[in-house]
Design an enzyme around this catalytic site. Structure first.
Site, PDB file in Angstrom:
ATOM      1  N   GLN A 218       0.829  -1.207   0.000  1.00 22.13           N
ATOM      2  CA  GLN A 218       0.000   0.000   0.000  1.00 22.13           C
ATOM      3  C   GLN A 218       0.862   1.255   0.000  1.00 22.13           C
ATOM      4  O   GLN A 218       0.334   2.363  -0.018  1.00 22.13           O
ATOM      5  CB  GLN A 218      -0.909   0.016   1.236  1.00 22.13           C
ATOM      6  CG  GLN A 218      -2.011  -1.034   1.191  1.00 22.13           C
ATOM      7  CD  GLN A 218      -2.932  -0.973   2.388  1.00 22.13           C
ATOM      8  OE1 GLN A 218      -3.023  -1.935   3.135  1.00 22.13           O
ATOM      9  NE2 GLN A 218      -3.630   0.139   2.586  1.00 22.13           N
ATOM     10  N   ARG A 365      -9.038  -0.661   7.988  1.00 21.06           N
ATOM     11  CA  ARG A 365     -10.080   0.287   7.538  1.00 21.06           C
ATOM     12  C   ARG A 365     -10.388   1.292   8.639  1.00 21.06           C
ATOM     13  O   ARG A 365     -11.527   1.442   9.077  1.00 21.06           O
ATOM     14  CB  ARG A 365     -11.334  -0.458   7.091  1.00 21.06           C
ATOM     15  CG  ARG A 365     -12.069   0.358   6.018  1.00 21.06           C
ATOM     16  CD  ARG A 365     -12.928  -0.455   5.118  1.00 21.06           C
ATOM     17  NE  ARG A 365     -13.400   0.438   4.047  1.00 21.06           N
ATOM     18  CZ  ARG A 365     -14.088   0.052   3.001  1.00 21.06           C
ATOM     19  NH1 ARG A 365     -14.401  -1.197   2.842  1.00 21.06           N
ATOM     20  NH2 ARG A 365     -14.473   0.925   2.082  1.00 21.06           N
ATOM     21  N   CYS A 366      -9.359   1.971   9.037  1.00 18.00           N
ATOM     22  CA  CYS A 366      -9.446   2.804  10.228  1.00 18.00           C
ATOM     23  C   CYS A 366      -8.208   3.684  10.226  1.00 18.00           C
ATOM     24  O   CYS A 366      -7.106   3.185  10.203  1.00 18.00           O
ATOM     25  CB  CYS A 366      -9.441   1.880  11.436  1.00 18.00           C
ATOM     26  SG  CYS A 366      -8.921   2.613  12.964  1.00 18.00           S
ATOM     27  N   GLU A 735     -13.034   4.930   4.941  1.00 22.96           N
ATOM     28  CA  GLU A 735     -13.083   4.197   6.204  1.00 22.96           C
ATOM     29  C   GLU A 735     -14.281   4.557   7.071  1.00 22.96           C
ATOM     30  O   GLU A 735     -14.607   3.825   8.010  1.00 22.96           O
ATOM     31  CB  GLU A 735     -11.792   4.447   6.974  1.00 22.96           C
ATOM     32  CG  GLU A 735     -10.599   3.931   6.195  1.00 22.96           C
ATOM     33  CD  GLU A 735      -9.279   4.381   6.773  1.00 22.96           C
ATOM     34  OE1 GLU A 735      -8.443   3.538   7.080  1.00 22.96           O
ATOM     35  OE2 GLU A 735      -9.084   5.602   6.928  1.00 22.96           O
TER      36      GLU A 735
HETATM   37  N1  PCD Z   1     -13.834   9.713  -3.039  1.00 28.92           N
HETATM   38  C1  PCD Z   1     -14.695  10.573  -3.724  1.00 28.92           C
HETATM   39  N2  PCD Z   1     -15.111  11.730  -3.092  1.00 28.92           N
HETATM   40  C2  PCD Z   1     -14.718  11.993  -1.835  1.00 28.92           C
HETATM   41  C3  PCD Z   1     -13.866  11.119  -1.145  1.00 28.92           C
HETATM   42  C4  PCD Z   1     -13.426   9.982  -1.783  1.00 28.92           C
HETATM   43  O1  PCD Z   1     -15.082  10.299  -4.853  1.00 28.92           O
HETATM   44  N3  PCD Z   1     -15.104  13.112  -1.214  1.00 28.92           N
HETATM   45  C5  PCD Z   1     -13.351   8.491  -3.692  1.00 28.92           C
HETATM   46  C6  PCD Z   1     -11.835   8.589  -3.906  1.00 28.92           C
HETATM   47  O2  PCD Z   1     -11.421   9.276  -4.928  1.00 28.92           O
HETATM   48  C7  PCD Z   1     -11.428   7.117  -3.859  1.00 28.92           C
HETATM   49  C8  PCD Z   1     -12.386   6.539  -2.877  1.00 28.92           C
HETATM   50  O3  PCD Z   1     -13.551   7.391  -2.885  1.00 28.92           O
HETATM   51  O4  PCD Z   1     -11.607   6.570  -5.136  1.00 28.92           O
HETATM   52  C9  PCD Z   1     -11.768   6.442  -1.444  1.00 28.92           C
HETATM   53  O5  PCD Z   1     -11.161   7.662  -1.153  1.00 28.92           O
HETATM   54  P1  PCD Z   1     -10.457   8.054   0.216  1.00 28.92           P
HETATM   55  O6  PCD Z   1     -11.454   8.131   1.301  1.00 28.92           O
HETATM   56  O7  PCD Z   1      -9.582   9.216  -0.035  1.00 28.92           O
HETATM   57  O8  PCD Z   1      -9.555   6.782   0.582  1.00 28.92           O
HETATM   58  P2  PCD Z   1      -8.246   6.265  -0.162  1.00 28.92           P
HETATM   59  O9  PCD Z   1      -7.043   6.824   0.484  1.00 28.92           O
HETATM   60  O10 PCD Z   1      -8.400   6.385  -1.597  1.00 28.92           O
HETATM   61  O11 PCD Z   1      -8.359   4.735   0.131  1.00 28.92           O
HETATM   62  C10 PCD Z   1      -7.966   4.209   1.374  1.00 28.92           C
HETATM   63  C11 PCD Z   1      -9.179   3.580   2.044  1.00 28.92           C
HETATM   64  C12 PCD Z   1      -8.698   2.746   3.194  1.00 28.92           C
HETATM   65  S1  PCD Z   1      -7.657   3.410   4.266  1.00 28.92           S
HETATM   66  C13 PCD Z   1      -9.161   1.499   3.370  1.00 28.92           C
HETATM   67  S2  PCD Z   1      -8.642   0.605   4.675  1.00 28.92           S
HETATM   68  C14 PCD Z   1     -10.154   0.839   2.431  1.00 28.92           C
HETATM   69  C15 PCD Z   1     -10.893   1.947   1.657  1.00 28.92           C
HETATM   70  O12 PCD Z   1      -9.939   2.788   1.114  1.00 28.92           O
HETATM   71  N4  PCD Z   1      -9.442  -0.040   1.538  1.00 28.92           N
HETATM   72  C16 PCD Z   1     -10.093  -0.426   0.393  1.00 28.92           C
HETATM   73  N5  PCD Z   1     -11.697   1.356   0.620  1.00 28.92           N
HETATM   74  C17 PCD Z   1     -11.240   0.261  -0.064  1.00 28.92           C
HETATM   75  N6  PCD Z   1     -11.908  -0.140  -1.150  1.00 28.92           N
HETATM   76  C18 PCD Z   1     -11.455  -1.204  -1.840  1.00 28.92           C
HETATM   77  N7  PCD Z   1     -12.151  -1.608  -2.925  1.00 28.92           N
HETATM   78  N8  PCD Z   1     -10.352  -1.888  -1.452  1.00 28.92           N
HETATM   79  C19 PCD Z   1      -9.650  -1.509  -0.370  1.00 28.92           C
HETATM   80  O13 PCD Z   1      -8.562  -2.143  -0.038  1.00 28.92           O
HETATM   81 MO1  PCD Z   1      -6.715   1.663   5.602  1.00 28.92          MO
HETATM   82  O14 PCD Z   1      -5.742   2.724   6.643  1.00 28.92           O
HETATM   83  O15 PCD Z   1      -5.573   0.948   4.576  1.00 28.92           O
HETATM   84  O16 PCD Z   1      -6.895   0.519   6.998  1.00 28.92           O
END
Ligand code: PCD
Length: 781
Positions: A218, A365-366, A735
C-alpha cells in the site's frame, strides 16, 4: 472543439479499471511469471513461545526440486535476521533461537515449483522446547511475567506509555461532576481478510544491478526507502511495483518477513523468487488489528451535558510493535475519542504491551485507531443516556459541537475543519422515521418482542497529514501528483498513492477533467511503480483524496496558469483579459472568443509564445494544512430472536458527509463495502487463541466473514459540508462506514435489551452471547 462531455466532479463515471477486472484481466502479484522463477514457502511455528533447539533441513534438501532452505542462522550472517518495523521496533525476519508467536516464520524453502516447496516445508524438522507464553496483556504487565522480548534492553513487556489531553483539569471535573458513568470495553483482535493475500515476486538483474520487486504494497515508495536503508542497496537500484492489488485495508502497509526473505533469496540465488501466502498463513500470521482493552468514563451534568472524558487503554501489540502509525502517534489517532461532542476536558492514556501473539495494531479500515476511538465515545454516550433516562438522539443533539464552533479545537488538541452534526442526524432521523420506530418498539416490547434502535454520530479524522506533525520513520506525510498533457489534448496523471480497489484510476482522472476541461476518457492515471510515479506515502488512512487528490488539483491548476499564457497568445489578448469559465479560457466580456484546453495543448507544442517553455506539465507535492474530518449519522434497527439469540439487522441507514464528492457512485460503493466491514466485527469476527497461544480461528470455518447472506440492505444518504482547506473541499470517505457502523449496531442491540438492565455487550455480539443474556434475564424462549 471536442463535444465529448468532460464528466469531472460529481459525475457517477463508471470505473475505468473495471473492464479489465470483470474480464479477469487484472495483473496481480501472483500473475507475474518470470523465466526461471523459483517458489518460496515458509515453515511456521506450531508454538506461541518456544526455544528452537535444532533445525534439520537435510530431508527437505534431498527432495527433487528443492533448491535451498534458508534459516535465521544464515540470515544473521548477512545481518538480516532482524529488520526494523515502521514503529521503530525491531522484528525477527527468521528466528535464531526462539519463536514468539504461533505461525511465526521459522525457515524458508525455495523450490522449482510451488507444490514441491509446500511439501518440503513439511520435511524440515524443527526441534522446539516449549516455553510459557504470555497471552493476557494485563498479566504481561505484572512483575515477574515471562519476557516476550528478552532481546530488548528494557526488561518488561511494556512497550510505551502515551497520553493526550489535560489530566489535571479532567480529574478536577470528574471530582465535582454530578454524574459519572464508566465502562470496560474490549475491542477484539480482528483480521484484514483481503481477497488477495500478501506476497511478492523479486527479480535481481545482475546485468543492470537492479532489484525489481512486485509487491502487495500500500506504500511502495516508503517501502523502497526502507528496503534501501536496510539492505544498503542504492535506492535508484530498487524498483517496487505495486500492480493491481486485491484489497489493502491497512494490511498491506507493514513489511512482512516474507518480503525480506524472498528478496534475500533472489539476491543469493540469482533467480527470480515468488512468495505468495496461502489463505491460512495470511489468516494466522499477519494483518491483525484492534485488540484494545479500554476503560472509559464520562462526567456529565444531571441534565445530560457531557463535561469531560477519561480513558485508559491497554493495547495488545503482540510480539513486535510492527503496525504503521505515524511516528509521533504510537496509539494512532485514538485521542480523537471525544468524537462529535463539545466538552471541557479530556484525558486519554494508552499503554502498549507485548504478548506472544502475532504483531497487531494494523489500521484495518481505520485511520489509525479511530475505530476504537469512535466505538468508545459512541458507546459511552449511550451508556450516559441510559443512566440519565434520556433518548440517545436527544443527548447527542444536546452535546454536538455546533456548526458555528468550527474550526473546533478538541480537548485533546485536534482542530476539526468543518462539520454540521445536527443537520446530518436530523436528516437520518427524519428519513428513517425515528419517532415512529420508537412507538413501534414500545408496542413490541409490551408484547415481549426485542427490537432495538441504535444511533452512531461519529467524526473521523483522515488525510495524514500535515508534515509538521505526521511522518513515518521520519518520512514526512505529504503526497504528490504529476500531470502531463499531450499535444492532442489527452493526459497522463501519475500519483504518489496506490489504489487497492478504491477506483483511483477513475476519480483522479475526474479531478483533472474538472480542473483542465478535458474529457475524463482522455485521461489515464498511473500509480504504484516507484520508477515512474512521484514519491508519496501510500494509500491508507483515507488519505488519498485529502492529500494526493489535493496535489492533483493543484498540479492541474499550475497547468491552467501556463495554459492561460498560451491562450492569451492565441487570442492576442493580455492574460488578465481571460477568465476560466465553462471549461475554457474566455475573453472577459466576449465569452464566444475562447480557447479550449485541447486547443491550448496543441499550441503548447506547436505555437507557444516566445520566451515560454514548450510542453504542458506540472508536478505538485502537497502538504495539507490540516487533516479532514468526515462525519456521519447512522441509524440501525435490529430484531432479536428470543429462541436463538440471533441479531437481525432489519434496517440500516448511513448518512455520510465527506465534503465535496468526486464520484458519487464510487463513494456509495465505498460506503456499502465499509458498512459490511463494520457489520463483521460487530456481529461475527474475532480472533481467538487458546491458553497455549494456538489460534482457534485459523480458517474461515471458525472466523466468520459476512457474505451477501449475512449482509442487510444498506441505505445511504448524504449531506455535504466541504473541507475549508482542501482545494476541492473533499474529505476522505473510505473508512467512515467501517468506523461508524459497529457502535450503531451495538447500540441497537443494547437498546433492544436495555429494559432488562443490559448496558453494554462487547463485540462480536454472537447469538451465543445474546442467548446467554436472554437466559440470565429469564426471557429466552
Ligand atoms: N472519493 C470521492 N469523493 C470523496 C472522497 C473519496 O469520490 N469526497 C473516492 C476517492 O477518490 C477514492 C475513494 O472514494 O476513489 C476512497 O477515497 P479516500 O477516502 O480518499 O480513501 P483512499 O485513500 O483512496 O483509500 C484508502 C481507504 C482505506 S484506508 C481502506 S482501509 C479501504 C478503503 O480505502 N481499503 C479499500 N476502501 C477500499 N476499497 C477497496 N475496494 N479496497 C480496499 O482495499 Mo486503511 O488505513 O488501509 O486501513
Amino acid at each position: 472543439m471536442t463535444t465529448t462531455p468532460i464528466r469531472g466532479l460529481g459525475h457517477p463515471v463508471k470505473r475505468k479499471e473495471d473492464p479489465r477486472f470483470i474480464r479477469g484481466k487484472g495483473t496481480y502479484v501472483d500473475d507475474i511469471k518470470l523465466p526461471g522463477m523459483l517458489y518460496l514457502d515458509i515453515v511456521r511455528s506450531p508454538y506461541a513461545h518456544a526455544r528452537i533447539k535444532r533445525i534439520d533441513a537435510s530431508k527437505a534438501l534431498a527432495m527433487p526440486g528443492v533448491v535451498d532452505v534458508i534459516t535465521g542462522a544464515e540470515l544473521e550472517k548477512a545481518g538480516l535476521a532482524w529488520m526494523p518495523t515502521l514503529m521503530s521496533d525491531r522484528q525477527m525476519v527468521l528466528p535464531t533461537d526462539r519463536v514468539v508467536y504461533y505461525a511465526q516464520e521459522v525457515a524458508a524453502v525455495v523450490a522449482t515449483d510451488r507444490y514441491t516447496a509446500a511439501d518440503a516445508v513439511l520435511a524440515v524438522e524443527v526441534e522446539y522446547e516449549p516455553l510459557t507464553p504470555v497471552l493476557d496483556p494485563f498479566k504481561a504487565l505484572e512483575p515477574g511475567a515471562p519476557l516476550v522480548r528478552p532481546d530488548r534492553e528494557q526488561k518488561t513487556n511494556h512497550i510505551w506509555h502515551w497520553e493526550a489531553g489535560d489530566k489535571e483539569k479532567t480529574d478536577r471535573i470528574f471530582q465535582e461532576a454530578q454524574v459519572v458513568v464508566s465502562q470496560d470495553l474490549y475491542i477484539p483482535r480482528i483480521h484484514v481478510c483481503s481477497i488477495e493475500t500478501c506476497g511478492c515476486v523479486v527479480n535481481y538483474d545482475r546485468a543492470t544491478d537492479k532489484l525489481t520487486i512486485w509487491m502487495t504494497s500500500q506504500a511502495p515508495h516508503a517501502h523502497r526507502t526502507v528496503f534501501s536503508l536496510v539492505s544498503g542497496i542504492p535506492e535508484h537500484k530498487i524498483r517496487i511495483i505495486s500492480p493491481d492489488i486485491g484489497g489493502g485495508f491497512g494490511g498491506k502497509v507493514p513489511v512482512y518477513p516474507g518480503y525480506v526473505i524472498a528478496t534475500y533469496a533472489a539476491l543469493k540465488l540469482g533467480k527470480p523468487i515468488k512468495w505468495i501466502e496461502d489463505r491460512s498463513e495470511n489468516l494466522q500470521a499477519d494483518t491483525f488489528a484492534r485488540d484494545y482493552h479500554i476503560h472509559a468514563e464520562l462526567a456529565a451534568t444531571r441534565d445530560g451535558k457531557i463535561r469531560a472524558m477519561r480513558v485508559h487503554t491497554v493495547a495488545d501489540h503482540g510480539a513486535f510493535d510492527a503496525a504503521a502509525n505515524p511516528s509521533k502517534f504510537p496509539a494512532g489517532l485514538f485521542s480523537v475519542c471525544t468524537g462529535s461532542y463539545d466538552m471541557e476536558a479530556a484525558h486519554v492514556a494508552v499503554d502498549g504491551v507485548y504478548t506472544n501473539k502475532p504483531p497487531g495494531g494494523v489500521a484495518y479500515r481505520c485511520s489509525f485507531r479511530v475505530t476504537e476511538a469512535v466505538h468508545t465515545i459512541e458507546r459511552m454516550v449511550d451508556i450516559l443516556a441510559d443512566e440519565l433516562g434520556m433518548d440517545p438522539a436527544e443527548i447527542r443533539f444536546k452535546n454536538f459541537i455546533r456548526p458555528e464552533q468550527f474550526p473546533y479545537k478538541s480537548p485533546t488538541g485536534w482542530e476539526y475543519d468543518s462539520g454540521n452534526y445536527p443537520a446530518t442526524l436530523q436528516k437520518a432521523l427524519d428519513a428513517i422515521g425515528y419517532q415512529e420506530l420508537r412507538r413501534e418498539q414500545a408496542e413490541r416490547r409490551a408484547r415481549g418482542e426485542l427490537m432495538g434502535i441504535g444511533i452512531s454520530t461519529f467524526t473521523e479524522i483522515v488525510g495524514a497529514g500535515p508534515s509538521h506533525t505526521f511522518d513515518i520513520l521520519g518520512i514526512k506525510m505529504f503526497d504528490s501528483a504529476e500531470i502531463r498533457v499531450h499535444p492532442t489534448g489527452s493526459a497522463i496523471v501519475r500519483i504518489g498513492v496506490q489504489t487497492q480497489g478504491q477506483g483511483h484510476e477513475t476519480t483522479f482522472a475526474q479531478i483533472v477533467a474538472e480542473e483542465l476541461g478535458l474529457p475524463v476518457e482522455n485521461i489515464i492515471v498511473e500509480h504504484g511503480d516507484t520508477d515512474t510515479a512521484p514519491y508519496g506515502l501510500g494509500t491508507y488512512a483515507s488519505r488519498s483524496t485529502p492529500t494526493a487528490g489535493a496535489a492533483t488539483a493543484v498540479a492541474a491548476r499550475k497547468i491552467r496558469e501556463k495554459a492561460r499564457l498560451i491562450a492569451a497568445h492565441l487570442l492576442e489578448v493580455s492574460p488578465d483579459d481571460l477568465e476560466w469559465r465553462d471549461y475554457a479560457f474566455r475573453v472577459k466580456g466576449a465569452p464566444d472568443r475562447f480557447k479550449t484546453m485541447q486547443e491550448i495543448a496543441f499550441a503548447a507544442y506547436t505555437n507557444f509564445p516566445q520566451g515560454l517553455e514548450g510542453g504542458l506539465e506540472a508536478v505538485c507535492y502537497y502538504d495539507p494544512p490540516n487533516l479532514t474530518f468526515p462525519f456521519g449519522a447512522y441509524v440501525c434497527v435490529v430484531d432479536i430472536d428470543r429462541g436463538t439469540g440471533q441479531v437481525k439487522v432489519r434496517e440500516f441507514l448511513a448518512v455520510d458527509d465527506c465534503g465535496t464528492i468526486i464520484n458519487p457512485m464510487i463513494v456509495e460503493g465505498q460506503i456499502h463495502g465499509g458498512l459490511t466491514m463494520g457489520l463483521a466485527p460487530a456481529l461475527f469476527e474475532e480472533i481467538v487463541y487458546d491458553e497455549n497461544g494456538t489460534m482457534l480461528t485459523g480458517t474461515f470455518m471458525d472466523y466468520l466473514l459476512p457474505t451477501a447472506m449475512e449482509t442487510p440492505h444498506w441505505k445511504t444518504d448524504k449531506t455535504v459540508t466541504p473541507s475549508p482547506h482542501h482545494p476541492l473541499g473533499a474529505k476522505g470517505v473510505g473508512e467512515s462506514p467501517t468506523i461508524g457502523a459497529p457502535p450503531a449496531i451495538v447500540n441497537a442491540v443494547v437498546d433492544a435489551l436495555s429494559h432488562l438492565g443490559v448496558r453494554h455487550i462487547d463485540i462480536p455480539i454472537t447469538p451465543a452471547k445474546v442467548y446467554q443474556i436472554l437466559l440470565e434475564k429469564g426471557v429466552a424462549e
